[in-house]
Scaffold this motif. Structure first.
Motif: not given
Length: 512
Positions: A302-305, A356-364, A371-378, A389-396
């Protein structure tokens, strides 16, 4: 195996980084920051850097992009030349024992740190052990193959837990910049008062903002460092860098791709320093739905580099499906475009997996807005996978604890190709979100590389085989490589193209 290098090669191998930015009031009438050098006065390199170090203790700072700045102050056992091979720095040469599980480094005689302490075997032993054991060390995970270090005079014996001919590559600027053992007795003080044996000495440091340095006359290759002073500043807004270079406030800077065109039109020298940057989508195969291999393959297709390159690097980056640049010794040509962009195939794989389309729902989950996250999402939405997309300042914390199902990440690579591979694909690799998973055959392939001397004709083949085995991993999907983009005005001569490094050996600053 013995490693010896001629004096000519030694001089060519030195890497330093000089940096600066001064206030606009210091701009000379010529506007290029080099008039004093042309007139016979001291030369000053002024670098506006977006990577101004938070920590100046290399053990705490780690091996990220800041190592280029810390190498102004610190030398290391080895460094890399323009081909990416380890060459002498503090160590003048080294040799392995017959078994390949012990390497002895011989240091240059007469060297000292800028506080007067000797650069001897005891200092290197202390540096390695501190990097392995200091509580806040960012480097301990890079040194797991080192079992014991002994020292005698100018000799350092590194005993290994396994056969590993990668050690000279490993103990370079990224992993073993050496601080004075006397200064390192107080790590907290050292962190903002660095003391090394590198080409420059810090004379003023405003944490997070500015550093002023002068040439170290006792540096082992001082004769080939032609820069007298360095002024480093934390880069201002990217839009002001080009005008600052035009007026002479700076004469060197790292540059965002969005400013490259303006810099070229202004007559400045814009160049890409080769490197190992690689961004990826990180997947946890221990969590649904990625425990189904067909879902992972669906993401791969699915990834268009090219979209990442066009939108994020303004065409200056490169699409990548490996953690190495094409043409590098570790790059596996047989694996190129192994999972080509094919949305139709991606949809078919998801259907085969029962979704089926829409079955898989995940947090990124990501550390900050990217901006890279929005490309992955799209791109995943286009095949029927919904991401929030979820921003976590303590992501590490959850990332390195392997608690996330999906994230994105990028690295600047390593001088040791094996270290890059194990970090991404190994069962304990920090960049392997799927720990303890590893692809079948990877461990054996890496062991074979470690057992192969770097100068063996079999080394390239063994290394590429390990890359190929690693790319079987379902834990990562590589996307694009961002450029190491820099800009300078005409007063600064051309730099050597050392991969991922900035090398100031032989570089001069002159007037127009």
């Amino acid at each position: 195996m013995s490693v010896r290098t001629t004096a000519r090669r030694l001089r060519g191998a030195v890497i330093g980084i000089a940096v600066v930015a001064t206030l606009a009031s210091t701009v000379s009438a010529c506007g290029n920051g080099g008039a004093s050098a042309a007139a016979g006065g001291p030369s000053t390199l002024k670098w506006a850097s977006s990577y101004f170090p938070t920590h100046w203790d290399p053990v705490v700072s780690g091996s990220g992009a800041q190592f280029r700045l810390l190498s102004l102050v610190h030398a290391s056992l080895t460094r890399t030349d323009e081909s990416g091979k380890a060459v002498p720095d503090l160590a003048k040469d080294w040799e392995y024992n017959t078994a390949g599980d012990q390497v002895t480094f011989h240091l240059r005689p007469g060297l000292k740190f800028t506080d007067g302490e000797p650069v001897d075997g005891a200092a290197i032993k202390f540096a390695i052990e501190r990097a392995k054991t200091q509580k806040n060390s960012a480097l301990f995970g890079d040194l797991t193959s080192i079992k014991e270090v002994t020292a005698s005079g100018l000799d350092v014996v590194v005993k290994l837990a396994q056969v590993d001919h990668q050690i000279p590559q490993l103990l370079g600027q990224r992993v073993l910049q050496v601080s004075s053992p006397k200064a390192a007795q107080d790590p907290a003080k050292l962190d903002q008062n660095p003391v090394g044996a590198g080409p420059f000495v810090v004379t003023q440091l405003v944490p997070g903002t500015k550093a002023v340095l002068k040439k170290n006359p006792d540096y082992w290759d001082a004769a080939n460092i032609h820069i007298d002073n360095v002024e480093l500043t934390s880069a201002p807004d990217a839009s002001t860098v080009v005008s600052g270079l035009q007026t002479g406030v700076y004469n060197f800077a790292d540059l965002t791709p969005s400013q490259a065109d303006a810099a070229k039109k202004a007559g400045l020298d814009v160049f890409v320093q080769p490197g190992f940057n690689a961004s990826n989508i990180s997947i946890n195969v221990n969590k649904a739905p990625f425990d189904n291999p067909k879902v992972v393959d669906a993401v791969r297709h699915a990834i268009n580099r090219k979209e990442f390159v066009d939108k994020l690097t303004f065409g200056l980056g490169e699409p990548t499906d490996q953690p190495f640049p094409e043409g590098y010794i570790a790059y596996d040509p047989e694996s190129k475009n192994r999972w080509p962009y094919d949305p139709a195939k991606s949809k078919a794989l998801l259907a085969e997996a029962g979704f089926q389309p829409g079955d898989i729902k995940l947090d990124l989950v990501i550390p900050d807005a990217q901006p890279a996250s929005e490309i992955v999402q799209s791109q995943l939405a286009a095949v029927g996978i919904t991401l929030t997309i979820k921003v976590d300042k303590n992501w590490s914390k959850p990332f390195f604890a392997k608690e996330l199902a999906l994230s994105i990440y990028g690295t600047t690579g390593r001088d040791s190709a094996v270290q890059t591979l194990t970090a991404h694909f190994g069962p304990n690799g920090p960049l392997n979100l799927s720990t303890p998973y590893e692809p079948a055959g990877f461990e054996a392939a890496v062991a074979k590389v470690r057992q192969t001397p770097l100068d063996s004709p079999d080394y390239p083949t063994a290394l590429r085989a390990a890359t190929k085995a690693g790319l079987d991993s379902k834990a990562l999907v590589f996307t694009y490589s961002a450029p190491n983009l820099f800009v300078k005005n005409k007063s600064v001569s051309n730099l050597p193209k050392n991969p991922a490094h900035i090398d100031w050996t032989g570089v001069k600053i002159s007037g127009r």
